[in-house]
Design an enzyme around this catalytic site. Structure first.
Site, mmCIF file in Angstrom:
data_model
loop_
_atom_site.group_PDB
_atom_site.id
_atom_site.type_symbol
_atom_site.label_atom_id
_atom_site.label_comp_id
_atom_site.label_asym_id
_atom_site.label_seq_id
_atom_site.Cartn_x
_atom_site.Cartn_y
_atom_site.Cartn_z
ATOM 1 C CD1 TRP A 198 -41.215 27.325 2.850
ATOM 2 C CD2 TRP A 198 -42.449 26.594 4.561
ATOM 3 N NE1 TRP A 198 -40.486 26.354 3.498
ATOM 4 C CE2 TRP A 198 -41.222 25.889 4.551
ATOM 5 C CE3 TRP A 198 -43.392 26.299 5.552
ATOM 6 C CZ2 TRP A 198 -40.914 24.899 5.486
ATOM 7 C CZ3 TRP A 198 -43.098 25.326 6.484
ATOM 8 C CH2 TRP A 198 -41.872 24.640 6.446
ATOM 9 C CG HIS A 244 -48.792 24.080 1.076
ATOM 10 N ND1 HIS A 244 -49.150 22.924 1.742
ATOM 11 C CD2 HIS A 244 -48.480 23.688 -0.180
ATOM 12 C CE1 HIS A 244 -49.028 21.886 0.925
ATOM 13 N NE2 HIS A 244 -48.636 22.333 -0.248
ATOM 14 C CG HIS A 274 -52.074 24.645 4.456
ATOM 15 N ND1 HIS A 274 -51.412 25.581 5.190
ATOM 16 C CD2 HIS A 274 -51.206 23.602 4.307
ATOM 17 C CE1 HIS A 274 -50.195 25.146 5.489
ATOM 18 N NE2 HIS A 274 -50.050 23.940 4.971
ATOM 19 C CG HIS A 328 -46.904 19.041 0.639
ATOM 20 N ND1 HIS A 328 -46.413 20.017 -0.194
ATOM 21 C CD2 HIS A 328 -46.505 19.392 1.902
ATOM 22 C CE1 HIS A 328 -45.763 20.919 0.529
ATOM 23 N NE2 HIS A 328 -45.789 20.555 1.783
ATOM 24 C CG HIS A 359 -45.192 16.433 6.385
ATOM 25 N ND1 HIS A 359 -44.351 17.280 7.053
ATOM 26 C CD2 HIS A 359 -46.207 17.211 5.905
ATOM 27 C CE1 HIS A 359 -44.832 18.526 6.987
ATOM 28 N NE2 HIS A 359 -45.954 18.508 6.289
#
Length: 213
Positions: A24, A54, A58, A64, A165
């Site tokens: 990321w 991550h 994962h 998170h 999420h």
């Protein structure tokens, strides 16, 4: 990776952890080095690694994206072991109710989704399909407890709200990201993708493997 139709063969669907692994933007890249060599110790090589939790394939814990969310060791390990279905949603730009209604999901508890994004572990994608709130609600309606995707996130890469999420967590669905599913056929499999027992962690790398059933 050796992908095969041999029903007794476990298929590794994890990204390999090496220094070419895309990460990321702004996050800690994976690295490994020897702390001590066998020549130095007289007996063994001892290595160390640095990485984001991550990195690679994962699990995201709710912590998170929610300060009061469950952490990795709070999650039920049984969610990450058991029957899973691999499906192909590569013709859809979103993982929403409309896309999911195209699938036969009766009896499915773990859903592993192939998208149109190529599984290139060394290249971070620019755009990805994402989970919508109505998609998460539909998955709960069908009894799904785990979603796995072959991209780095269940939300748009520039999202700050992380609606996908939050919607998945609110519907009791755990999140598995960065699977390698391009060479896997649709169908039913056994899945093992156990997170490490990392106390206080917001995520954990996994070794994800599947076996046709």
């Amino acid at each position: 990776m050796n992908h095969t139709n041999n029903m007794n063969r476990w298929i590794d669907v994890s990204q390999p952890l090496n220094e070419k692994l895309a990460h990321w933007p702004g996050d800690l890249p994976y690295s490994y080095q020897l702390t001590f060599s066998k020549q130095q110790t007289g007996s063994v090589n001892i290595g160390q690694m640095a990485m984001s939790v991550h990195s690679g394939t994962h699990v995201d814990a709710p912590f998170h994206f929610k300060n009061d969310g469950a952490k990795i060791t709070d999650l039920d390990i049984h969610v990450f072991i058991g029957k899973a279905r691999v499906v192909d949603l590569s013709k859809y730009e979103k993982i929403d109710k409309a896309a999911l209604r195209s699938l036969h999901l009766e009896g499915v508890k773990r859903l592993l989704i192939k998208t149109a994004v190529p599984n290139q572990a060394t290249a971070f994608p620019e755009n990805i399909p994402y989970v919508t709130p109505d998609g998460a609600a539909y998955m709960k309606e069908k009894g799904i407890i785990l979603i796995g995707v072959d991209v780095p996130s269940v939300d748009p890469l520039d999202s700050k709200e992380l609606e996908g999420h939050h919607a998945l967590a609110d519907n009791g669905i755990s999140i598995l990201e960065n699977l390698m599913l391009d060479k896997v056929k649709e169908g039913d499999y056994e899945l093992i993708a156990l997170p490490l027992p990392m106390e206080e962690a917001d995520g954990s790398p996994v070794r994800a493997v599947i076996r046709a059933i």
